[in-house]
Scaffold this active site. Structure first.
Site, short mmCIF file in Angstrom:
data_model
loop_
_atom_site.label_atom_id
_atom_site.label_comp_id
_atom_site.label_asym_id
_atom_site.label_seq_id
_atom_site.Cartn_x
_atom_site.Cartn_y
_atom_site.Cartn_z
CG ASN A 71 -13.60 1.67 -4.37
OD1 ASN A 71 -14.39 0.42 -3.79
ND2 ASN A 71 -13.33 2.18 -3.51
CG ASP B 135 -38.11 3.53 -9.18
OD1 ASP B 135 -36.61 3.75 -9.75
OD2 ASP B 135 -38.68 4.79 -9.79
CG HIS C 81 -5.43 3.34 1.34
ND1 HIS C 81 -5.29 2.42 0.24
CD2 HIS C 81 -6.70 3.41 0.51
CE1 HIS C 81 -5.83 2.09 0.64
NE2 HIS C 81 -7.38 1.93 0.43
CG ASP D 93 -2.17 0.69 1.24
OD1 ASP D 93 -2.42 2.05 1.24
OD2 ASP D 93 -3.35 -0.35 1.44
CB SER E 23 -9.67 0.39 0.44
OG SER E 23 -9.19 0.15 -0.96
CG ASP F 259 -33.74 2.24 -13.26
OD1 ASP F 259 -32.82 2.27 -12.86
OD2 ASP F 259 -34.92 3.60 -13.18
CB THR G 243 -36.91 6.38 -7.59
OG1 THR G 243 -36.77 8.00 -7.16
CG2 THR G 243 -38.20 6.35 -6.72
N PRO H 72 -27.85 -14.26 -5.39
CG PRO H 72 -28.12 -13.64 -7.61
CD PRO H 72 -27.38 -13.19 -6.21
#
Length: 557
Positions: free
Chosen positions: A299, A493, A201, A167, A375, A491, A508, A413
């Protein structure tokens, strides 16, 4: 050169006297960068733009992977004018500067397996240690295992379970990491002989893995473990493939010198990888050397196919990020990278705590800071692996990975999936299996429910019900909605209604992932509605709450 900046990967909060709450930063990554070889070629896609450059004599940095480490000498003999930047002690690779004509010559060499651009990589607790199980492992009246293995709880040595933190460095003077905890050190950036961290970090990551705890609530997963600092990222959290490879090479070469058992890498590049790039292959070499490699997934969520290098390595234990009930309920973090890899494999492997994780603030003496990101999830898993090794030093890499999968709480799942991996790490269960071969006491956790359905046309909805039978202070109802193969034209909601049919929370907007949480004040039937605002297709939901069985009551209404 494509860069992934640290500021887009995590949210930051300084912590002095109180544990404040905040929302994590969400960043949507693109998949434009592909870490794969062109069909039938030895050249990676990230190098192809330079093959068509106008300046044929322009030198570019590359990583050359060879069929054998000894071939580096042959390479230098056959191409004496090749500018070698770095050769490695344990890896069959060379970092060099080449022009187009040299690339063409390298491609025609039998001993050259592949060539890729030497790209940039970036750096991607009390409540969490309780919810994920390491707190129970550390307790004297439970397993009383904390990573100490040398028989002296007041000192650190290579005989303890030892984690290499690859790191930005480690601050050895922070109260959570002092007392000789850092037993080994490599500085590939500035060449300094003593540990330090000029970015912060790595210190935060080290504290999550093995912070000794100036106070009980600030202990890391394995507070008795030793650390080895491997600085490969600079003061802005940036580094190169060749520099990270040098750090990995050093770790493998010094495994016995410092007793390194686990390697943590909370860093990576953007895009998607098939696991054949040099950095991923080096991680596989770590596992082959008998060191357990734990790597943050990245990320790049909530989009799918955002597993980059080195997270795509076949033998990495790749870690996604979860929130816990003190951070809005058990739920996959929106930012956590999703699979599959570029070649279709399942990654991540498992998920750990990665939202608002409080750990040491570098160069502060005794202050703490909260970061969110994969991280933060990765070092928690690395610390958990160190606890397993402390419980049973004879465990192999494959046995450790198998136990983590066997004991995890499945989410998403059924079985291993592209989102959670196998699911939520259960450190308490994993260490019990490592020590005794069986689980004699379970980890207290809210019920985890799963449902899947489809919406075959727009402007219709599905309704699900959960019956809250008992309430626990601080444990909310948490609902996550995932839309596989999402696009802007597809899409759905998400809405939550309380026992009086009052809307209490909603999520949404155009995104493949929606999450809501609500702290109920009364018992009763709560209703979840999934509504198609555009497009059609499958979806799945994960619910974390104290509930009775969970069911679909109105389909496609």
């Amino acid at each position: 050169m494509r860069r992934l900046y640290l500021s887009s990967c995590m949210a930051i909060l300084l912590v002095f006297s109180s544990l404040a709450m905040f929302q994590p930063a969400n960043s949507l990554a693109t998949n434009q960068l592909q870490w794969i070889k062109q069909d039938g070629s030895k050249v990676f896609s990230n190098l192809m733009p330079y093959m068509h450059a106008k300046e044929n004599d322009k030198k570019v940095p590359v990583i050359i992977t060879l069929s054998d480490r000894k071939e580096a000498l042959t390479l230098q003999k056959n191409m004496p004018k090749l500018t070698i930047k770095k050769s490695y002690r344990t890896l069959p690779m060379v970092a060099a500067y080449v022009n187009i004509s040299e690339i063409e010559a390298l491609v025609n060499m039998k001993q050259v397996k592949q060539i890729e651009y030497d790209s940039t990589v970036k750096a991607h607790m009390y409540k969490s240690t309780i919810w994920f199980g390491s707190h129970e492992v550390n307790k004297e009246n439970k397993l009383n295992i904390d990573g100490d293995m040398d028989g002296d709880s007041t000192s650190y040595s290579k005989e303890d379970a030892t984690i290499a933190i690859v790191d930005t460095g480690i601050d050895p003077n922070h109260v959570n990491l002092d007392g000789g905890k850092v037993v080994g050190w490599y500085d590939g950036i500035n060449g300094r002989s003593q540990p330090y961290d000029d970015q912060g970090h790595g210190t935060h990551v080290a504290g999550i893995a093995a912070g000794e705890g100036s106070r009980e609530q600030y202990k890391g997963a394995a507070p008795g473990a030793s650390l080895v600092g491997v600085k490969v990222l600079n003061s802005i959290g940036s580094g190169t493939f060749s520099g990270v490879l040098a750090g990995i090479d050093w770790v493998i070469a010094n495994k016995e010198v410092y007793g390194i058992d686990v390697l943590n890498m909370s860093l990576g590049a953007g895009g998607s990888s098939d696991g054949n790039d040099a950095l991923s292959q080096a991680v596989n070499q770590v596992a082959a050397a008998g060191i357990v490699p734990v790597v943050s997934a990245g990320n790049g969520g909530p989009n799918e196919r955002t597993i980059s290098t080195p997270a795509a390595a076949q033998d990495a234990i790749t870690v996604g990020a979860l929130a816990d009930p003190s951070r809005g309920g058990f739920a996959l973090a929106s930012f956590s990278s999703r699979g599959p890899t570029a070649d279709g494999r399942v990654k991540p492997d498992i998920s750990g705590p990665g939202v608002n994780i409080i750990a040491p603030r570098a160069n502060s003496g005794d202050q703490y800071i909260a970061y969110s990101g994969t991280s933060m999830a990765s070092p928690y898993v690395a610390g958990s692996v160190a606890l397993m090794i402390a419980a049973n030093p004879n465990l192999t890499y494959s046995e450790i990975k198998s136990i983590l999968v066997e004991t995890a709480h499945d989410m998403g799942p059924r079985g291993v999936d592209y989102y959670y991996g196998i699911g939520k790490i259960n450190t308490y269960g994993a260490v019990q299996i490592a020590k005794n071969g069986q689980i004699t006491e379970g980890l207290f956790t809210p019920n985890l429910k799963y449902g899947e359905e489809d919406l075959p046309s727009s402007n219709i909805s599905d309704t699900w019900q959960i019956d809250t039978q008992k309430l626990e202070n601080g444990v909310p109802i948490s609902v996550s909605l995932t839309i596989p193969n999402w696009s802007f034209a597809k899409d759905f909601d998400l809405y939550l209604y309380d026992a009086d049919n009052k809307l209490v929370s909603s999520s949404t907007g155009n995104s493949p992932f929606k999450h809501i949480y609500y702290q109920p004040t009364t018992k009763g039937i709560y209703t979840i509605q999934i509504k198609a605002t555009s497009g059609t297709g499958d979806y799945f939901i994960d619910v974390s709450a104290y509930t009775a069985p969970f069911s679909l009551i109105a389909d496609d209404q």
